[in-house]
Every structure is written in C-alpha cells, then in structure tokens.
Design a protein around this motif. Structure first.
Motif, PDB file in Angstrom:
ATOM      1  N   ARG A  40      -3.947  10.115   4.445  1.00  0.00           N
ATOM      2  CA  ARG A  40      -4.104   9.011   5.394  1.00  0.00           C
ATOM      3  C   ARG A  40      -3.351   9.315   6.687  1.00  0.00           C
ATOM      4  NH1 ARG A  40      -7.420   5.334   7.388  1.00  0.00           N
ATOM      5  NH2 ARG A  40      -6.392   3.407   8.050  1.00  0.00           N
ATOM      6  N   GLY A  90     -10.209   1.070  11.639  1.00  0.00           N
ATOM      7  CA  GLY A  90     -10.704   0.027  10.757  1.00  0.00           C
ATOM      8  C   GLY A  90      -9.647  -0.594   9.871  1.00  0.00           C
ATOM      9  N   GLY A  91      -8.382  -0.410  10.228  1.00  0.00           N
ATOM     10  CA  GLY A  91      -7.302  -1.004   9.444  1.00  0.00           C
ATOM     11  C   GLY A  91      -6.449  -1.913  10.303  1.00  0.00           C
ATOM     12  N   SER A  92      -5.324  -2.319   9.758  1.00  0.00           N
ATOM     13  CA  SER A  92      -4.424  -3.207  10.481  1.00  0.00           C
ATOM     14  C   SER A  92      -3.371  -2.408  11.241  1.00  0.00           C
ATOM     15  CB  SER A  92      -3.724  -4.161   9.506  1.00  0.00           C
ATOM     16  OG  SER A  92      -2.846  -3.433   8.663  1.00  0.00           O
ATOM     17  N   LYS A  93      -2.801  -3.046  12.263  1.00  0.00           N
ATOM     18  CA  LYS A  93      -1.714  -2.405  12.997  1.00  0.00           C
ATOM     19  C   LYS A  93      -0.492  -2.232  12.100  1.00  0.00           C
ATOM     20  CE  LYS A  93      -1.471  -4.971  16.728  1.00  0.00           C
ATOM     21  NZ  LYS A  93      -0.984  -5.417  18.059  1.00  0.00           N
ATOM     22  N   ARG A 124       1.656   4.947   1.026  1.00  0.00           N
ATOM     23  CA  ARG A 124       1.330   5.877   2.099  1.00  0.00           C
ATOM     24  C   ARG A 124       0.967   7.229   1.508  1.00  0.00           C
ATOM     25  NH1 ARG A 124       5.899   5.977   6.545  1.00  0.00           N
ATOM     26  NH2 ARG A 124       7.172   6.369   4.699  1.00  0.00           N
ATOM     27  N   SER A 181      -5.933   1.274  15.872  1.00  0.00           N
ATOM     28  CA  SER A 181      -6.127   0.544  14.617  1.00  0.00           C
ATOM     29  C   SER A 181      -7.560   0.014  14.510  1.00  0.00           C
ATOM     30  CB  SER A 181      -5.123  -0.607  14.505  1.00  0.00           C
ATOM     31  OG  SER A 181      -5.359  -1.593  15.505  1.00  0.00           O
ATOM     32  N   LYS A 211       0.825  -1.195   0.000  1.00  0.00           N
ATOM     33  CA  LYS A 211       0.000   0.000   0.000  1.00  0.00           C
ATOM     34  C   LYS A 211       0.864   1.252   0.000  1.00  0.00           C
ATOM     35  CE  LYS A 211      -3.972  -2.057   2.335  1.00  0.00           C
ATOM     36  NZ  LYS A 211      -4.909  -1.959   3.490  1.00  0.00           N
ATOM     37  N   THR A 239      -0.443  -1.399   8.996  1.00  0.00           N
ATOM     38  CA  THR A 239      -0.608  -0.138   8.257  1.00  0.00           C
ATOM     39  C   THR A 239      -0.308   1.048   9.156  1.00  0.00           C
ATOM     40  OG1 THR A 239      -2.305  -1.097   6.819  1.00  0.00           O
ATOM     41  CG2 THR A 239      -2.233   1.298   6.987  1.00  0.00           C
TER      42      THR A 239
END
Length: 214
Positions: free
Chosen positions: A8, A38-41, A4, A34, A2, A43
């Motif tokens: 974000r 609603g995302g992952s740690k 950056r 996180s 992904k 990210t």
C-alpha cells in the motif's frame, strides 16, 4: 484499525509521483491524492505525516535511491586490489545509467529545477539523497588524500567537482523535451572521460626532453 502494508505504501508513492509530475509540487495536495487513491486522508496520513515527507519518499524511490546505493558501495568494503580509479568508475557508471536512461528520474529532476526558486523542493531533494552521497564521496576522497593518491584539498569541494565532471554531458537532457537512450558503451566512455579529467587534469602529457638536453 487498518494494518499498514508495504504494498500500500508503494502504491501511494507511485500515485504521488504521477500527481507531482502532473500538477507540480506546490499545486499537488494530500487531499487531491486521497481522492485519486479512493481512500481517506486519514489513511494517507497514517503512512506519510505531510506532503513534504511524501515527496521525499517519491524523490528517493524515483530519483536518488541509485545515487545512495552507489555511494554506499564506495565504503561498504575494503578491497585492497581496487584502486580509487576503479571505485570512481563504478560509482560514475551506476549514477549515469539512471541519469540518462530513467525517464521517471528525469521527470523528478525537471520538476525540482522548475520549482526550486519558489518552494522548499530543492532542499527536500538535496536532503533526500545527494547530501549523504556527497558526504560518502568526500570521505573516499579524503582517504585518498591521506594516502597521497590525490592532491590535498577540501574533499567536499572535490566531490562536487567530480560530480560536475560526471554530469557535464548529461545536464542538457533535463531541458530537452525528448531524450534518446544512451548505450552502456557511451556511459562507460562518459564516465572514463570524467574520471580521467578528475584524476589527471586536462594538461597534455609531459613531452620527453630533447636528446641533446638529456
């Protein structure tokens, strides 16, 4: 992988600011953040390597960026027509505008005061903005001492003393549940009072000698 983005990153900082204000620095966690995002740690950690780094970004965005920018203006250019008094007035007004009227900044200050005794939050806060700003203000005052515009002394201590005068009327707002906005005219008045006391002291003006003693 992904990519950056700045948008974000700003969204993470905004969400973190709300989390820190609600839960406090110690209780807030990257895991909780996180979940809220609603995302992952993974990210989250790709943007900020630790909670400390993230908190520093929150402090800078919401509480100290104005101070950094105001301090940078002190030495950003050399205007021969601008006096030391002019520079201190501009710096002071810009600083107070945020200190007295920015609720997000005030929330951060309250959190720092409340948790400084049992975490590294105070050090993180100081290193994120105030330290560099005090150093720039010290440099300005040191130059004024060299030009004999100020009495010789420790420029770092003088910088702290000026900031104390500048915030003397605003410190109480940190402890108030609700604070009323302050007008630009009142901010100018508070800044003028601090600058005058710093440059000229609190002693009354010298009185002219009686005519028979001249």
């Amino acid at each position: 992988m992904k990519v950056r983005t700045q948008a974000r990153r700003e969204a993470i900082v905004e969400a973190a600011a709300r989390l820190f204000q609600k839960m406090g620095y110690e209780r807030a966690s990257m895991n909780e953040l996180s979940k809220r995002l609603g995302g992952s740690k993974a990210t989250l950690y790709s943007y900020f390597s630790s909670k400390e780094e993230l908190f520093t970004a929150v402090i800078h965005a919401y509480a100290t960026q104005h101070l950094t920018e105001a301090a940078e203006e002190l030495t950003a250019y050399d205007d021969k027509t601008e006096t030391l008094e002019d520079k201190l007035m501009r710096f002071g007004k810009r600083m107070l505008k945020v200190l007295v009227n920015d609720n997000s900044a005030l929330s951060v200050y309250r959190m720092v005061v409340g948790e400084a005794g049992h975490s590294d939050i105070g050090t993180l806060f100081y290193e994120s903005g105030p330290r560099a700003s005090i150093e720039k203000l010290s440099a300005l005052l040191a130059g004024a001492m060299d030009r004999e515009e100020l009495r010789v002394g420790d420029p770092y201590i003088r910088a702290l003393q000026f900031l104390a005068l500048l915030t003397a009327e605003t410190e109480v707002r940190i402890y108030q549940r609700q604070s009323q906005p302050v007008s630009l005219a009142r901010i100018h008045e508070m800044t003028r009072c601090a600058v005058n006391l710093f440059l000229y002291g609190a002693a009354p003006p010298a009185r002219p000698a009686p005519a028979n003693l001249k």
